[in-house]
Motif scaffolding. Structure first.
Motif, PDB file in Angstrom:
ATOM      1  N   ALA A 118       0.907  -1.342  -0.169  1.00  0.00           N
ATOM      2  CA  ALA A 118       0.063   0.084  -0.066  1.00  0.00           C
ATOM      3  C   ALA A 118       1.090   1.310  -0.129  1.00  0.00           C
ATOM      4  CB  ALA A 118      -0.930  -0.034   1.051  1.00  0.00           C
ATOM      5  N   MET A 119       2.150   1.110   0.744  1.00  0.00           N
ATOM      6  CA  MET A 119       2.586   2.416   0.909  1.00  0.00           C
ATOM      7  C   MET A 119       3.694   2.756  -0.427  1.00  0.00           C
ATOM      8  SD  MET A 119       2.964   4.325   3.764  1.00  0.00           S
ATOM      9  CE  MET A 119       4.551   4.713   3.912  1.00  0.00           C
ATOM     10  N   ASN A 120       3.877   1.620  -1.076  1.00  0.00           N
ATOM     11  CA  ASN A 120       4.640   1.610  -2.543  1.00  0.00           C
ATOM     12  C   ASN A 120       3.539   2.237  -3.309  1.00  0.00           C
ATOM     13  OD1 ASN A 120       6.512   1.247  -4.329  1.00  0.00           O
ATOM     14  ND2 ASN A 120       5.119  -0.261  -5.334  1.00  0.00           N
ATOM     15  N   GLN A 121       2.400   1.953  -3.435  1.00  0.00           N
ATOM     16  CA  GLN A 121       1.182   2.613  -4.343  1.00  0.00           C
ATOM     17  C   GLN A 121       1.029   4.088  -3.974  1.00  0.00           C
ATOM     18  OE1 GLN A 121      -0.123   1.234  -7.019  1.00  0.00           O
ATOM     19  NE2 GLN A 121       1.172  -0.425  -6.845  1.00  0.00           N
ATOM     20  N   TYR A 122       0.885   4.456  -2.736  1.00  0.00           N
ATOM     21  CA  TYR A 122       0.859   5.679  -2.250  1.00  0.00           C
ATOM     22  C   TYR A 122       1.833   6.695  -2.625  1.00  0.00           C
ATOM     23  CZ  TYR A 122      -2.945   3.706   0.647  1.00  0.00           C
ATOM     24  OH  TYR A 122      -4.049   3.273   0.985  1.00  0.00           O
ATOM     25  N   ASP A 123       3.059   6.170  -2.555  1.00  0.00           N
ATOM     26  CA  ASP A 123       4.380   6.910  -2.865  1.00  0.00           C
ATOM     27  C   ASP A 123       4.327   7.043  -4.516  1.00  0.00           C
ATOM     28  OD1 ASP A 123       6.826   8.001  -2.485  1.00  0.00           O
ATOM     29  OD2 ASP A 123       7.913   6.275  -3.394  1.00  0.00           O
ATOM     30  N   LEU A 124       3.949   6.123  -5.150  1.00  0.00           N
ATOM     31  CA  LEU A 124       3.813   6.301  -6.721  1.00  0.00           C
ATOM     32  C   LEU A 124       2.870   7.250  -7.164  1.00  0.00           C
ATOM     33  CD1 LEU A 124       4.219   2.521  -7.748  1.00  0.00           C
ATOM     34  CD2 LEU A 124       5.619   4.101  -8.138  1.00  0.00           C
ATOM     35  N   GLY A 125       1.688   7.308  -6.176  1.00  0.00           N
ATOM     36  CA  GLY A 125       0.765   8.471  -6.280  1.00  0.00           C
ATOM     37  C   GLY A 125       1.228   9.771  -6.258  1.00  0.00           C
ATOM     38  N   VAL A 126       2.137  10.095  -5.106  1.00  0.00           N
ATOM     39  CA  VAL A 126       2.587  11.332  -5.183  1.00  0.00           C
ATOM     40  C   VAL A 126       3.513  11.557  -6.186  1.00  0.00           C
ATOM     41  CG1 VAL A 126       4.331  12.412  -3.632  1.00  0.00           C
ATOM     42  CG2 VAL A 126       2.503  10.843  -2.544  1.00  0.00           C
ATOM     43  N   LYS A 127       4.235  10.701  -6.641  1.00  0.00           N
ATOM     44  CA  LYS A 127       5.309  10.942  -7.719  1.00  0.00           C
ATOM     45  C   LYS A 127       4.312  11.188  -9.055  1.00  0.00           C
ATOM     46  CE  LYS A 127       8.846   8.513  -5.689  1.00  0.00           C
ATOM     47  NZ  LYS A 127       9.787   7.072  -5.710  1.00  0.00           N
ATOM     48  N   SER A 128       3.462  10.444  -9.588  1.00  0.00           N
ATOM     49  CA  SER A 128       2.607  10.538 -10.713  1.00  0.00           C
ATOM     50  C   SER A 128       1.589  11.588 -10.824  1.00  0.00           C
ATOM     51  CB  SER A 128       2.111   9.106 -11.099  1.00  0.00           C
ATOM     52  OG  SER A 128       1.200   8.888 -10.274  1.00  0.00           O
ATOM     53  N   ASP A 129       1.274  11.867  -9.482  1.00  0.00           N
ATOM     54  CA  ASP A 129      -0.084  12.925  -9.476  1.00  0.00           C
ATOM     55  C   ASP A 129       0.223  13.965  -8.437  1.00  0.00           C
ATOM     56  OD1 ASP A 129      -2.544  14.074  -9.566  1.00  0.00           O
ATOM     57  OD2 ASP A 129      -3.719  12.624  -8.652  1.00  0.00           O
TER      58      ASP A 129
END
Length: 461
Positions: A118-129
């Motif tokens: 989950a943390m990995n997805q949230y981190d990717l969300g910060v970077k992509s959005d």
């Protein structure tokens, strides 16, 4: 759709199935009809058809993220990780169709208790959005708290509070972290944040509950009780405020009230271990030891390694003067430096009951050696010194705490009480006056102050 449901209830599954499939051909976007067929196939062991109906539901409703997540969850149930990953990737590959896809996938993993994913997805969300960085940071805070990484969560909340100063959810989360930390300055800050939040939404039970927690940490039990009662009134189903009221009733010797709160909790959650434990303690203090022992024995049968049940049984043995058994049970649960003080408190009480104050004092010295500035330990040392007649040392302990929290009515009252026992009327008067000023509802401090002023010839004051 109602006819399909009626046929299913009447056990006419083949007719219901045909009717449902015909319905889908005419209306492919009506989600509940797919669910009826999925339950039929899953219940009858038709796994391939169950999978296919979920896939059809997704294909026929290409912008419904919830349907995709349901299919992914089914693959997880079937232990098919490749298919699960492929299904979730559909969300990530189509950000125009699904809003905040990394949040959706991250939340999916959080529901499965896979916090790192989950943390990995949230981190990717910060970077992509990056425009929605705050959204992902809030989700990351929840994940960090779940992982007991409170320092990281606190730091991220501080960053969020700066970028989103008017976000009430961020304010509430930050106040909650401050309360859990327990530092006097942080608790003061939490109260300053929570009071306006409660005023803005007086029907929000959780806000009342958190404000009550903060008041209790400041020794303002009457204010805490008022907030918790407001929380219960606003949301009768919310159990933590009732638990808090039960615990406060126990602490203040109102055992019938504690029993009432416990019974209210158990009427909503009959297996609630915390409420059963508190009820047992209330029964113990109501001279109903046999009933208490029955509850505790039942708790230990259900969960032989339950610390709550073991603690309560040890407490029962202490109250019934079975001191060797109590000492053994508390000692088995106790570890130096643990954050749960209940085993320590039990051992201290047992040593005093055994008339071994030296063992109790030595135990506190061992605890303080590893954390000399910890408020919870200093309070316990102060009370131990008071109970063993070391009033000057006890007052020094409380003054050490007061230096960090000078407006605490509870600490000032304690210093006033000990100073009275020492015959130091001047210090007692100053302390009770300060306690009364900082908590006007504290009648005990006012009564003690008035009595001291009269006995010292200060009738006009």
């Amino acid at each position: 759709y109602p006819l399909v449901q009626a046929l299913m209830q009447d056990h006419q599954e083949p007719v219901a199935e045909k009717l449902a499939l015909d319905f889908i051909q005419k209306n492919k976007t009506f989600g509940p009809i797919y669910d009826v067929l999925f339950k039929l196939y899953a219940r009858s062991g038709r796994q391939a058809e169950a999978e296919n109906i979920l896939k059809a539901k997704v294909d026929n409703n290409p912008k419904q993220a919830g349907y995709v997540l349901t299919l992914a969850e089914y693959y997880r149930f079937l232990k098919r990780p490749d298919d699960e990953k492929k299904t979730l990737q559909r969300l990530l590959d189509n950000p125009k169709d699904y809003e905040h896809p990394h949040a959706l996938v991250g939340d999916f993993y959080m529901a499965q208790r896979d916090v790192p994913a989950a943390m990995n997805q949230y981190d990717l969300g910060v970077k992509s959005d990056p425009q929605n960085k705050a959204l992902y940071q809030k989700l990351m805070v929840n994940a960090l708290i779940r992982e007991q990484k409170k320092d990281e969560a606190k730091a991220m909340l501080g960053e969020l509070a700066k970028s989103q100063p008017k976000d009430e959810n961020v304010q509430l989360a930050q106040a909650t972290m401050w309360i859990e930390g327990g530092k006097p300055a942080d608790v003061d800050a939490a109260i300053n944040v929570l009071k306006p939040l409660v005023e803005k939404k007086p029907a929000d039970a959780n806000r009342h509950f958190r404000l009550g927690q903060a008041y209790q940490l400041k020794g303002r039990n009457q204010d805490a009780e008022a907030e918790w009662k407001a929380a219960v009134q606003n949301d009768p189903k919310l159990l933590p405020p009732r638990m808090a009221l039960a615990e406060l009733s126990l602490q203040t010797g109102r055992f019938p009230a504690a029993l009432t709160y416990c019974d209210e909790i158990l009427s909503r959650d009959k297996n609630n271990q915390g409420a059963r434990f508190l009820k047992a303690i209330a029964l113990l203090n109501s001279s109903r030891a046999d009933e208490a022992r029955a509850i505790l024995t039942e708790l230990l049968k259900e969960a032989p390694n339950s610390p709550i049940a073991k603690l309560a049984m040890a407490r029962l043995n202490l109250i019934q003067n079975r001191l060797p058994e109590a000492e053994k049970q508390f000692a088995e649960l106790y570890k130096v430096g643990q954050t749960d003080y209940r085993p320590l408190d039990g051992l201290l009480a047992t040593y005093l009951a055994e008339k071994q104050p030296a063992k109790a004092l030595a135990l506190m010295e061992k605890e303080l050696a590893g954390a000399p500035d910890k408020p919870g330990l200093i309070v316990r040392q102060a009370e131990l010194n008071r109970l063993t007649g070391k009033y000057s040392a006890a007052r020094d302990n409380y003054q050490q705490l007061l230096a960090k929290d000078p407006n605490s009515p509870q600490l000032n009252q304690k210093i006033g009480e000990i100073s009275t026992q020492m015959g130091d009327s001047d210090t007692a008067i100053r302390s009770f006056r300060k306690a009364a000023e900082t908590d006007p509802k504290n009648l005990r401090s006012l009564v003690e102050l008035g009595s001291l002023l009269l006995s010292n010839g200060k009738k006009q004051e």
